[in-house]
Each structure stands twice: as C-alpha cells, then as structure tokens.
Design a protein around this motif. Structure first.
Motif, short mmCIF file in Angstrom:
data_model
loop_
_atom_site.label_atom_id
_atom_site.label_comp_id
_atom_site.label_asym_id
_atom_site.label_seq_id
_atom_site.Cartn_x
_atom_site.Cartn_y
_atom_site.Cartn_z
N ARG A 1 0.87 -1.13 0.00
CA ARG A 1 0.05 0.09 0.14
C ARG A 1 0.77 1.17 0.04
O ARG A 1 0.39 2.26 -0.05
CB ARG A 1 -0.99 0.03 1.48
CG ARG A 1 -1.82 -1.14 1.35
CD ARG A 1 -2.71 -0.90 2.65
NE ARG A 1 -3.60 -2.18 2.63
CZ ARG A 1 -4.59 -2.31 3.41
NH1 ARG A 1 -4.89 -1.46 4.65
NH2 ARG A 1 -5.32 -3.20 3.51
N VAL A 2 2.21 1.18 -0.10
CA VAL A 2 2.93 2.33 0.18
C VAL A 2 2.87 3.18 -1.16
O VAL A 2 2.77 4.35 -0.84
CB VAL A 2 4.51 1.71 0.16
CG1 VAL A 2 5.54 2.90 0.01
CG2 VAL A 2 4.71 1.12 1.42
N ARG A 3 2.58 2.39 -2.08
CA ARG A 3 2.73 3.37 -3.45
C ARG A 3 1.44 4.41 -3.46
O ARG A 3 1.30 5.40 -3.96
CB ARG A 3 2.40 2.47 -4.62
CG ARG A 3 2.26 3.09 -6.08
CD ARG A 3 2.49 2.21 -7.33
NE ARG A 3 2.54 2.83 -8.49
CZ ARG A 3 1.32 3.06 -9.19
NH1 ARG A 3 0.38 2.59 -8.50
NH2 ARG A 3 1.39 3.64 -10.29
N GLY A 4 0.35 3.98 -2.71
CA GLY A 4 -0.79 4.76 -2.76
C GLY A 4 -0.65 5.82 -1.77
O GLY A 4 -1.38 6.96 -1.80
N LEU A 5 0.34 5.96 -1.05
CA LEU A 5 0.63 6.89 -0.13
C LEU A 5 1.61 8.01 -0.67
O LEU A 5 1.61 9.27 -0.15
CB LEU A 5 1.13 6.50 1.07
CG LEU A 5 0.59 5.34 2.23
CD1 LEU A 5 1.43 5.16 3.23
CD2 LEU A 5 -0.73 6.10 2.64
N ILE A 6 1.99 7.80 -1.97
CA ILE A 6 2.85 8.94 -2.47
C ILE A 6 1.95 9.84 -3.30
O ILE A 6 1.01 9.44 -4.03
CB ILE A 6 3.96 8.06 -3.73
CG1 ILE A 6 4.52 6.85 -2.63
CG2 ILE A 6 4.67 9.12 -4.34
CD1 ILE A 6 5.56 7.66 -1.87
N PRO A 7 2.21 11.14 -2.83
CA PRO A 7 1.42 12.16 -3.81
C PRO A 7 1.52 12.07 -5.30
O PRO A 7 2.61 11.67 -5.78
CB PRO A 7 1.84 13.36 -3.41
CG PRO A 7 2.46 12.98 -2.02
CD PRO A 7 3.08 11.70 -2.21
N HIS B 1 4.31 15.43 -10.10
CA HIS B 1 4.95 15.11 -11.28
C HIS B 1 6.05 14.49 -11.11
O HIS B 1 6.71 13.54 -11.63
CB HIS B 1 5.02 16.40 -12.36
CG HIS B 1 5.60 16.21 -13.45
ND1 HIS B 1 5.08 15.34 -14.53
CD2 HIS B 1 6.92 16.36 -14.05
CE1 HIS B 1 6.11 15.35 -15.33
NE2 HIS B 1 7.27 15.88 -15.23
N PHE B 2 6.94 15.29 -10.26
CA PHE B 2 8.32 14.69 -10.04
C PHE B 2 8.46 13.63 -9.30
O PHE B 2 9.44 12.81 -9.08
CB PHE B 2 9.26 15.90 -9.09
CG PHE B 2 8.87 16.01 -7.60
CD1 PHE B 2 9.52 15.34 -7.00
CD2 PHE B 2 7.79 17.11 -7.33
CE1 PHE B 2 9.13 15.72 -5.47
CE2 PHE B 2 7.49 17.08 -6.26
CZ PHE B 2 8.06 16.60 -5.33
N LEU B 3 7.22 12.84 -8.57
CA LEU B 3 7.24 11.80 -7.86
C LEU B 3 6.71 10.71 -8.79
O LEU B 3 6.78 9.61 -8.14
CB LEU B 3 6.33 12.10 -6.53
CG LEU B 3 7.00 12.81 -5.51
CD1 LEU B 3 6.05 12.91 -4.31
CD2 LEU B 3 8.23 12.36 -4.91
N GLN B 4 6.39 10.88 -9.93
CA GLN B 4 5.75 9.77 -10.69
C GLN B 4 6.87 8.57 -10.97
O GLN B 4 6.47 7.61 -11.06
CB GLN B 4 5.39 10.45 -12.09
CG GLN B 4 4.04 11.27 -11.96
CD GLN B 4 3.26 10.78 -10.97
OE1 GLN B 4 2.54 9.58 -11.45
NE2 GLN B 4 2.53 11.38 -9.89
N PRO B 5 8.26 9.02 -11.25
CA PRO B 5 9.13 7.84 -11.63
C PRO B 5 9.10 6.91 -10.22
O PRO B 5 9.11 5.75 -10.38
CB PRO B 5 10.49 8.52 -11.70
CG PRO B 5 9.95 9.92 -12.27
CD PRO B 5 8.77 10.34 -11.68
N LEU B 6 9.02 7.46 -9.07
CA LEU B 6 9.02 6.70 -7.77
C LEU B 6 7.72 5.87 -7.90
O LEU B 6 7.94 4.70 -7.57
CB LEU B 6 9.26 7.69 -6.54
CG LEU B 6 9.10 6.97 -5.30
CD1 LEU B 6 10.18 5.85 -5.08
CD2 LEU B 6 9.11 7.96 -4.21
N ARG B 7 6.55 6.64 -8.07
CA ARG B 7 5.41 5.63 -8.00
C ARG B 7 5.24 4.58 -9.28
O ARG B 7 4.93 3.57 -8.79
CB ARG B 7 4.17 6.72 -8.44
CG ARG B 7 3.83 7.62 -7.23
CD ARG B 7 2.69 8.51 -7.71
NE ARG B 7 1.47 7.65 -8.20
CZ ARG B 7 0.73 7.10 -7.42
NH1 ARG B 7 0.59 7.35 -5.99
NH2 ARG B 7 -0.25 6.51 -8.09
#
Length: 322
Positions: free
Chosen positions: A180-186, A189-195
C-alpha cells in the motif's frame, strides 16, 4: 564500450577500498584476538566438534540470505540460487566500508539487469525490513528478560512490555502492508518515477511476506546459535539461556546505532562485555567469541564475495514484465 569502462572502474574502486579495509582490520587487535583464540582451541582439539559446526553454519547463514533474496527478486528477475549466493556475498564485501550496510544493496543489484536495479533495491529493502523485525522481536524478549532480572522496578518492566508490544505491532502492520506504500505517494509530477517503481510491491502478498519473515527469523536463530557455540568453546561460563537472551539484547542495541562494520564491531564488543558481565567475569572469552563470530560470519564471506564481485558478468538474465 562506455558501460564496460565504468564496470572496470567500479570494480577497481571496490577492490581497492575493500583491500584497504581488510588490511587495516588485519593490523588491528580484534582480528589478532580472534585468530589467537581460534588457533588455541584448534590446537587443543577439545572443542573441535563445536568449532566445526560453527564454521559449517556460515553456509547455512548466507545460504538462507541467498534463498531469501532469490525469493524477493523472483517476481521480476528470475535468478539461480548460486547467482543469488554470489550477489549476497558481493554485497557483504562492499558493506564492510560503506556506512549503514548500504553496500549490500550496491553489491547485489549489479547481478541483475540495469533496467531492474531500482526494483532490486526496493525488493532488498523488504528483506532488510524483515531481518530488522526479527532482530527487534528477539531483542524485545532479551530486553524484558534483562530488565526483570537486573532491575528492581516492576513498573519499568510492565511499561517496557507495553511499549515493545506496541512497537512490534506497528512494524508488523507496516511490513505486511508494504503493497500500500505506493498509494501514499502524492501524484506530483516529480514523484511519478518513484510511483512507477513502487508498483513492484504489488507483487508481494501475505504469503511471500510470511516466507521472507520466516527465513529472516531462521537466519537470526542461526547466527545467534553460532554466538552461543563460541561462548561455549571459549569457556565463558555463561548459561545457555542467559546467553541467548543477552545476545538478543546485544543485537538490538547494535541495530539502533549507525555506522559501518568497523564501528559496529567496536559497539558489539563493548556491549557484549557490558551485558555479559552480569553472568561472567571471563571477559577474554566474551571478547574472543564476539570477534571470532565477526571473523567467521563477516570477514571470511566478504573475502569470498570480493572474488565474486570482481569476476561477475553483470546483469545477465531474463526480465519479467510487471
């Protein structure tokens, strides 16, 4: 061609830094104490059987870790147990001098394809978290045992149990809900690679996480058993039950402190003498057991792992689409 050049440079850097570390360690008193103690016991032949078991458990200890890592990377990068074993030991050699065991990640990910290396790091994090959970669960038992036997304040013991149980509960919840960690990432735009990379955690369900935690607990039991065997070999006089609970506490303290293998060794030696002083005055035996375990479980595998790292043909294998 450029990638091959970078491989060569990286291998050279790792080789030089690891040799420098090993040379400095070899000149220190810790390795001398361990070698002298082991040599004396081997020459006497009194505890040859126990020493044989202790050394044999090196393969069990790191074999379990290799099996665990193979299980973790299997969803996106199938790897043989032999290759996993080489990767794990290669990571051990780098973690000697890289702070906070980050070298374990660096050494392992070069055995999988470049496109999957971020996934490799994220999967390795699960294994590290499971091993930390094993350390905290056992360490909690060791801490309660120590408080109840060496303090006169019953309230402190009860408060400690509440805090420990709550902490373990929180950690277990986080571990078993890693998907469920992925769902906690806002959705910035700059966090999309991490998601995008965190999608790997969807591959780990309760069954896989239970297996990883089981192997982590088993591995923990193996190297704790090695420690107890060495305390017996060097005639420390510490009762077996007390030895186990004290070892649990030592590893708990060690896990809470940052540093590399060298500073970790100093912490382990100091904490071993401190906590075992409640049961024995034979500090030479405690020190010999502590440093011999480090030599057996860290230095020897790291030397072998350096050879695997230098001879590795990195990143060959089949990638699985997620």
């Amino acid at each position: 061609m450029r990638w091959r050049l970078w491989q060569g440079v990286l291998k050279l850097v790792v080789f030089v830094f690891t040799l420098i570390y090993l040379y400095n360690v070899w000149q220190g008193q810790h390795i001398a104490l361990a070698l002298n103690a082991l040599t004396a016991e081997l020459e006497s032949g009194q505890n040859l059987f126990l020493l044989t078991i202790t050394f044999s458990l090196i393969f069990v200890n790191w074999g379990i870790e290799a099996w665990k890592w193979r299980l973790l990377v299997k969803p996106f990068y199938p790897i043989s147990l032999i290759s996993s074993f080489k990767a794990v030991l290669a990571g051990t050699s780098i973690s000697l001098w890289v702070p906070n065991r980050a070298g374990e990640y660096l050494g392992r990910i070069f055995f999988i394809k470049p496109s999957q290396r971020v996934h490799g790091i994220l999967a390795t994090l699960i294994g590290s978290m499971a091993q930390l959970l094993a350390t905290i669960i056992a360490g909690a038992a060791g801490l309660v045992f120590y408080v109840y036997h060496h303090t006169s304040n019953p309230f402190l013991g009860k408060a400690l149990i509440v805090i420990i149980v709550a902490s373990i509960g929180i950690l277990l919840f986080l571990y078993f809900n890693i998907n469920r960690v992925r769902g906690l990432i806002p959705h910035w735009h700059f966090l999309q690679p991490l998601r995008k990379q965190l999608i790997i955690y969807r591959k780990f369900h309760a069954h896989e996480l239970n297996l990883v935690l089981f192997w982590s607990l088993l591995r923990y039991a193996v190297f704790c058993g090695q420690f107890v065997l060495l305390l017996t070999v060097f005639h420390s006089g510490v009762p077996v039950v007390n030895a186990y609970f004290t070892i649990f506490l030592i590893y708990l303290v060690q896990s809470a402190l940052p540093g590399n293998s060298l500073t970790e060794l100093g912490t382990r030696g100091a904490s071993s003498i401190w906590f075992f002083s409640a049961y024995t005055s034979n500090f030479a035996a405690v020190s010999a057991a502590t440093y011999s375990l480090w030599l057996i479980n860290v230095i020897i595998p790291a030397i072998v792992g350096l050879g695997f790292f230098m001879g590795a043909k990195w990143g060959r294998g089949k990638v699985v689409r997620l």
